[in-house]
Design an enzyme around this catalytic site. Structure first.
Site, mmCIF file in Angstrom:
data_model
loop_
_atom_site.group_PDB
_atom_site.id
_atom_site.type_symbol
_atom_site.label_atom_id
_atom_site.label_comp_id
_atom_site.label_asym_id
_atom_site.label_seq_id
_atom_site.Cartn_x
_atom_site.Cartn_y
_atom_site.Cartn_z
ATOM 1 N N ARG A 42 -42.399 -40.974 -14.020
ATOM 2 C CA ARG A 42 -41.544 -40.198 -15.056
ATOM 3 C C ARG A 42 -42.231 -39.735 -16.108
ATOM 4 N NH1 ARG A 42 -44.130 -42.667 -18.248
ATOM 5 N NH2 ARG A 42 -42.596 -41.930 -19.808
ATOM 6 N N ALA A 98 -42.275 -35.954 -18.345
ATOM 7 C CA ALA A 98 -42.213 -34.499 -17.770
ATOM 8 C C ALA A 98 -43.316 -33.895 -17.175
ATOM 9 C CB ALA A 98 -41.682 -33.547 -19.154
ATOM 10 N N ARG A 134 -34.117 -34.799 -11.340
ATOM 11 C CA ARG A 134 -33.856 -34.842 -12.673
ATOM 12 C C ARG A 134 -33.470 -33.552 -13.446
ATOM 13 N NH1 ARG A 134 -36.758 -39.219 -14.855
ATOM 14 N NH2 ARG A 134 -35.322 -38.979 -16.827
ATOM 15 N N ASP A 152 -39.773 -33.213 -23.462
ATOM 16 C CA ASP A 152 -39.338 -33.094 -21.796
ATOM 17 C C ASP A 152 -38.897 -31.774 -21.867
ATOM 18 O OD1 ASP A 152 -38.715 -36.348 -22.350
ATOM 19 O OD2 ASP A 152 -39.144 -35.696 -20.241
ATOM 20 N N ASN A 172 -36.306 -34.809 -26.015
ATOM 21 C CA ASN A 172 -37.161 -35.787 -25.671
ATOM 22 C C ASN A 172 -36.238 -36.877 -25.433
ATOM 23 O OD1 ASN A 172 -39.849 -36.909 -25.124
ATOM 24 N ND2 ASN A 172 -39.606 -37.821 -27.229
#
Lengths: 375, 375
Positions: A64, A66, A101, A251, A261
């Site tokens: 995980r 970004a 995602r 992100d 984020n």
């Protein structure tokens, strides 16, 4: 996907530059990543051998952050093309990886980077070029994060404070969220290496506790003093003068400087503004979505309510366990990200320098990118 | 302290007015309270038989919530005087009870109310009068909370919203935090009873999860629709228009209108202000500390770091378990309350009506109290 214990675990106590979250095993020809769902209790590397295992690793958050999501997806696409380099498979594998995602824009950026590099090639050449491209993206991420650290360090050095510099962070934007260094934690590691006394307030980051599980673990391994607090405590700490600056990742960053984020970031930005504390967002260029006019256009991933209603940890015998927190008939809502309006952000810290969080500031960043690189 | 299963558990599905957190068992001559550390998984009444058990119940948060802490302490002092009515014991028992929790001012108020009622009496009469005083305080709390509900209901009715009224609350300020009704939840229960469609966003309230464990449990028993969210989600929910008002309690209110309440309240107040959402604080007069000029003068209780680093819940077999969340060498900081500046509070909702959160507003409240009662 195979698990095995990490023979190099002791190396994690070595200098920060040795730490990485994703590596290419040349001998076996596969990518290995740390399974972050096992941290902080178990350090396990897991081999990503096929497209299924890549998609699983991203969607279940074994990897995980970004930047790391993007790099992992790039290797996943390269892996898929090594098995079947057809144009149909290029499209299908890209689509599957993209769907893992919805919020982090690096995922799309990395997949497009690989696809652009191989699309016009003879299928027989695609696998090798895709892998080389993924390797380049990985190397570029490491270099970018190091430069973010340098530019962020300059901001930290400009802060005046009597004792140790108290930095608050949220979620994990360290080397576990990238390949090496991290984004928000890169300036912290650089400051620590430069002998500047720092202390980090780590908000636990419910519901998945990435602050407690990942950031505290990272910082402790690097010898950086840190204290975990409930997310709820962050406003009070700022109000009583215990925080010199807030430093978080992103992100996805919109073209107007709005920052998407980890959920809870917005509350910290509000508290920082109310208490005149600088709020810095560290991000590589790859998290900027130039097509996204404002943060309101960013899709917010909603995850399973079980992440709120249950929790995992170690029982008294040191065994991993999951517990139900709530009564059985309880409903929960679980948005994974929030949007912090640009006006609450003191500066965006990128590999190209620090910029104002505004359309004008991002315009200057874009001009600098285009002037320094013809691509 | 003895535990026994509650024979009246099914009664908890009956109308709200039947629900209470503390009762006097005339047959056994002892006070019984719900052990709130067992909720939501187990409903157990526990008998408070001596001063030790009262102090233990308050300090370990078997009973919590500023009003309930006060009522419990009043009965504890009465119990102590029934054993030894001497002036020395009155002072010693008061001091022990006062030391159990530092922030809630009701504790001091309730102990002083009992002490004032018995101080001039012959010791032989003190036990009985102290018990009668505690009973009066209990009855007064119930009546006050019901009136808070009425005044808060008027504010809710004045809000314009298309669908159900979306109310956000924090921690537990329901009947578990008082004797009946609650403070912040009293208007919710009154609205629900009046047929107004309401939905409550319950923030879980780390580190002790009183929102998830107590508020969601209370609301579900009363048939009020509710959804639990991580504390981190509250800003995003407000930003996207999913919240019509915020309604919380207070553990101590300063004379200038600053509100000290469960850690995390301040962050919600900031988000409410940033999004033009009314932020109401419901409190009985007894939580106002007239001697406290501002919230900065309120002592903030710091609790054990284990509350942050460990968590309790039910394992897959339905057994209560505690888990370690963090790696073994992790440090945490655990302030239990924060201060919300008066300027972020839309109104203080009391048993005497709603008032501006300011020195002037509290001055009007005080004038009203003194004009309606000569005491």
């Amino acid at each position: 996907m195979k698990y095995r214990s990490a023979p190099e675990a002791p190396a994690f106590l070595s200098p920060i530059a040795k730490l990485c979250s994703l590596r290419w095993n040349a001998a076996s020809g596969v990518v290995e990543v740390i399974d972050q769902t096992r941290l902080p209790h178990t350090l396990r590397w897991c081999e990503l051998q096929d497209l299924d295992s890549y998609c699983h690793a991203i969607s279940t958050m074994q990897v995980r952050g970004a930047p790391l999501i993007g790099i992992t997806a790039a290797f996943g696409l390269a892996q898929a093309l090594s098995m079947d380099p057809s144009t149909e498979h290029l499209q299908a594998a890209s689509a599957r990886l993209l769907a893992t995602r919805p919020t982090a824009v690096n995922l799309r950026w990395a997949l497009e980077s690989v696809a652009a590099a191989v699309r016009e090639l003879d299928p027989a050449d695609r696998g090798e070029v895709a892998l080389a491209t993924a390797q380049q993206l990985r190397a570029r991420d490491i270099a970018s994060c190091s430069r973010i650290g340098d530019h962020g360090l300059a901001l930290l050095q400009a802060l005046e404070c009597a004792g140790p510099l108290n930095i608050m962070t949220h979620c994990n934007a360290g080397w576990l969220a990238t390949v090496e260094w991290g984004t928000a934690l890169a300036p912290v590691y650089k400051a620590h290496a430069a002998g500047i006394p720092v202390h980090v307030w780590v908000s636990e980051t419910r519901p998945r506790n990435q602050g407690m599980n990942l950031t505290a673990w990272e910082l402790q391994r690097a010898g950086v003093p840190c204290t975990v607090v409930a997310d709820n405590s962050c406003g009070q700490l700022m109000r009583r003068g215990a925080v010199d600056c807030v430093l978080v990742g992103s992100d996805r960053t919109a073209a107007n400087g709005d920052v998407c984020n980890k959920i809870g970031t917005y509350l910290k930005a509000l508290a920082a503004r109310a208490n005149d504390i600088p709020f810095y967002v560290a991000l590589p260029e790859s998290t900027i979505d130039w097509h996204c006019a404002s943060g309101d256009d960013i899709p917010i991933e909603e995850r399973d309510q079980a992440e709120v209603l249950t929790v995992t940890g170690l029982d008294h015998a040191g065994r991993p366990q999951a517990l139900a927190l709530a009564a059985g008939d309880t409903l929960a809502h679980n948005p994974a990200f929030d949007v912090t309006p640009a006006e609450l952000v003191t500066a965006l810290v990128t590999e190209h320098g620090s910029f104002e969080a505004s359309a004008a500031g991002l315009g200057r960043l874009r001009a600098q990118i285009f002037s320094s690189s013809p691509t």
